[in-house]
Design a protein around this motif. Structure first.
Motif, PDB file in Angstrom:
ATOM      1  N   SER A 100      44.253  54.035  33.900  1.00 20.31           N
ATOM      2  CA  SER A 100      45.374  53.171  34.282  1.00 20.31           C
ATOM      3  C   SER A 100      45.332  52.851  35.765  1.00 20.31           C
ATOM      4  CB  SER A 100      46.703  53.852  33.937  1.00 20.31           C
ATOM      5  OG  SER A 100      46.810  54.078  32.558  1.00 20.31           O
TER       6      SER A 100
ATOM      7  N   SER B 197      42.919  50.088  36.879  1.00 17.26           N
ATOM      8  CA  SER B 197      43.301  48.704  36.569  1.00 17.26           C
ATOM      9  C   SER B 197      44.373  48.161  37.508  1.00 17.26           C
ATOM     10  CB  SER B 197      43.796  48.623  35.126  1.00 17.26           C
ATOM     11  OG  SER B 197      44.975  49.404  34.949  1.00 17.26           O
ATOM     12  N   ASP B 198      44.847  48.998  38.452  1.00 21.70           N
ATOM     13  CA  ASP B 198      45.865  48.564  39.421  1.00 21.70           C
ATOM     14  C   ASP B 198      45.151  48.062  40.673  1.00 21.70           C
ATOM     15  OD1 ASP B 198      47.782  48.808  41.723  1.00 21.70           O
ATOM     16  OD2 ASP B 198      49.135  49.482  40.134  1.00 21.70           O
ATOM     17  N   ARG B 199      45.280  46.784  40.953  1.00 16.32           N
ATOM     18  CA  ARG B 199      44.505  46.172  42.044  1.00 16.32           C
ATOM     19  C   ARG B 199      44.920  46.707  43.405  1.00 16.32           C
ATOM     20  NH1 ARG B 199      43.602  39.653  43.131  1.00 16.32           N
ATOM     21  NH2 ARG B 199      42.363  39.904  45.058  1.00 16.32           N
TER      22      ARG B 199
END
Length: 607
Positions: free
Chosen positions: A226, A229-231
């Motif tokens: 998770s 996937s966090d820019r």
């Protein structure tokens, strides 16, 4: 207003204790590494002291925020001389600006008067230290250097001070991140965790980047699918990886395959995916290898970590009745002046006070709201003189307001005797004595109208194992009488916890507080309120009042406490859920006291 924010904050200090801590930190960074901060009360004129390596030179430190620094310095020097500390040097730290001529004259005066060397740190010298090699102290003392002059992000000052372990994560990894933050706190490290920081109203990414630049000594991102996937999160990791020995990835799951082509994948991680215990060991080893030292001892870190854990707010918007330990008093309008034929012996006077509330103006003159008992040897007069205390500020050499205060308090003493309370000459207090068959339970009508009972004494155990011992406790009242701005009379009642051994001998010194903690550690507001009401209602003898005297000459003390309607209230259910954590802190403190006592016993045995 000063253009320099450091000078402005120093000139507008309100927390003197925090200033003492700042000064001691400044001195520790200015050549006095072994400084011993004292301060507070009972310091005997010394805010801190320092002994040379050889031990033959003593330096005493005096701190002040007063503008009349000359008087303060002279007062401190006289106190040091009176206490016979015999220093070779005095360091004086103040928040006033001094000229070079003032410094020279002051140092010459101290040298001539006391034969000590004087070193002065004035406002400008403090500013110079805090702007140069000791600038990290600005961030470590947010109570002194506060917003808006020194901004904060996420609850931390952003003044440069790389001393905090920053833990970054996404929502899915909140449990691991907060657990890691508290475990590091238990070890004494300063930590900041994204998931528990006060970030409301801030740009989270921007605040994290600022803290990484100004406060972080190590950056610990928690990596998971998770998180990858966090820019914004990955951008922060990329920026941190550029700095040498700054980034320690914490893998909450095995993400090696996903990071195989990135710079993060080439950094050996803390292996939380094996177990949280393994990951914690990896983090601590890394911090030690990088020279990141704990700021607190493990014992202090444990207490701080426990105090920091409050699972939910305890304030509700529901209105609530709030009660004070203050009760209304009605006093008679006049005071009798009773002249005696001859003075009473001390034992006779003590016995008389148990049945008659009197104030002594002199050995031959007593003052009271009501006439004395018949066996008091009065001078031959047709009628006892009396006067209106409101119209006479002073009579018989005493102020009328002081006489009224004493008579009300003496009346409460008479009420305690009538109610069957015992007198402790050792502590000068009345108390509910322990009965032979257990404890004294008094009935009371609570503020919500229900009838209940509460214990006013009992037995407890102190210590554990072979060191356990039984003791007794008794509750008694402490009264303080006062008058408010509207000339209404009130009495403030405080509960006194008297502790004795099994033979009813009162304890002394530290043994008193240690056993009081054992009795009251589980008492919260509702427990204290119930015992307060029970005590007052045990003394009442006229409806809801405690009445001493008769008719219009009686002193009446209401047993209904002063109360208000507060627009917010405490959520008792939430409070009950966090109560165990507060009790754990108390238990830690009690066990620390007991461990200290055991160490003292061992030292005595070794001697």
């Amino acid at each position: 207003m000063s253009a320099d924010p450091i000078i402005y904050c120093l000139e507008h200090l309100t927390d003197y204790r925090q200033f003492e801590r700042l000064c001691s930190d400044l001195m520790a960074g200015s050549g006095y590494e072994k400084i011993d901060p004292l301060g507070g009360t009972g310091d005997r004129g010394r805010d801190a002291l320092h002994r040379s390596t050889s031990g033959d030179e003593l330096t005493i430190f005096a701190y002040t925020v007063r503008t009349d620094w000359r008087k303060k310095l002279e007062h401190d020097c006289l106190r040091i001389q009176t206490e016979q500390h015999n220093p070779s040097k005095v360091v004086f730290v103040c928040t006033s600006a001094m000229t070079a001529n003032e410094k020279d004259k002051t140092a010459a005066h101290v040298r001539a008067q006391y034969r000590w060397e004087l070193e002065v740190y004035d406002l400008e010298r403090l500013r110079m230290l805090l702007s140069s090699n000791l600038r990290h102290l600005v961030a470590q003392h947010p109570a002194v250097f506060c917003p808006p002059f020194f901004p904060r992000r996420g609850g931390l000052s952003v003044a440069e001070s790389p001393d905090t372990v920053i833990i970054d994560h996404v929502v899915e990894d909140h449990a691991l991140a907060t657990w890691l933050a508290r475990r590091l706190m238990l070890q004494g490290f300063l930590t900041w965790c994204h998931g528990t920081a006060p970030l409301a109203g801030e740009n989270v990414d921007q605040s994290l980047r600022v803290l990484m630049q100004s406060r972080a000594t190590q950056y610990l991102p928690v990596l998971s699918p998770s998180a990858l996937s966090d820019r914004d999160f990955m951008d922060r990791c990329g920026a941190a990886s550029v700095r040498d020995d700054f980034l320690l990835p914490c893998w909450s799951s095995s993400v090696g395959d996903l990071l195989s082509q990135s710079r993060l994948g080439r950094i050996n991680p803390a292996r939380f995916y094996i177990s949280w215990s393994q990951g914690l060991c990896d983090v601590i080893e890394r911090l030690n290898a990088c020279g990141v030292k704990p700021h607190q001892s493990p014992e202090s870190g444990r207490a701080i970590a426990l105090r920091s854990y409050f699972p939910e707010p305890v304030i509700s918007t529901t209105p609530e009745r709030v009660f004070a330990n203050v009760f209304r008093v009605t006093v008679p309008p006049s005071i009798f002046i009773c002249k005696l034929k001859n003075p009473l012996q001390k034992d006779d006077l003590d016995a008389l006070r148990q049945i008659w509330a009197l104030a002594e103006a002199n050995p031959l003159t007593f003052l009271s709201f009501e006439e004395p008992p018949k066996d008091v040897p009065l001078a031959d007069v047709r009628r006892l003189p009396e006067y209106s205390w409101k119209d006479f500020n002073e009579r018989e050499g005493r102020k009328s307001i002081d006489i009224v205060k004493e008579l009300v308090r003496r009346s409460l003493d008479v009420a305690c005797v009538k109610a069957g309370l015992s007198w402790c000459n050792h502590r000068k207090v009345y108390y509910f004595a322990n009965p032979l068959d257990g404890q004294t339970n008094v009935t009371l009508n609570h503020v919500d109208g229900r009838n209940t009972r509460v214990a006013m004494n009992g037995r407890r155990q102190y210590g554990w194992g072979d060191h356990a011992s039984n003791f007794r406790y008794q509750i008694g009242p402490r009264f303080r009488v006062g008058q408010d701005e509207e000339e209404e009379w009130w009495v403030t009642v405080r509960l006194y916890i008297r502790v004795t051994d099994a033979a009813n001998v009162p304890f002394e010194g530290k043994d008193i507080n240690r056993r009081r903690k054992a009795v009251t550690k589980g008492w919260w507001n509702k427990e204290w309120l119930a015992r307060l009401l029970g005590l007052m209602q045990a003394l009442r003898n006229s409806g809801t009042d405690i009445q001493v005297g008769r008719g219009h000459r009686a002193v009446k003390i209401s047993t209904l406490p002063l109360e208000w309607l507060c627009p917010v209230s405490i959520d008792l259910n939430a409070l009950e859920r966090i109560r165990t954590f507060e009790e754990e802190i108390t238990d830690i403190n009690n066990r620390a006291d007991w461990d200290e006592a055991e160490e003292s016993d061992e030292e005595l045995l070794n001697e």
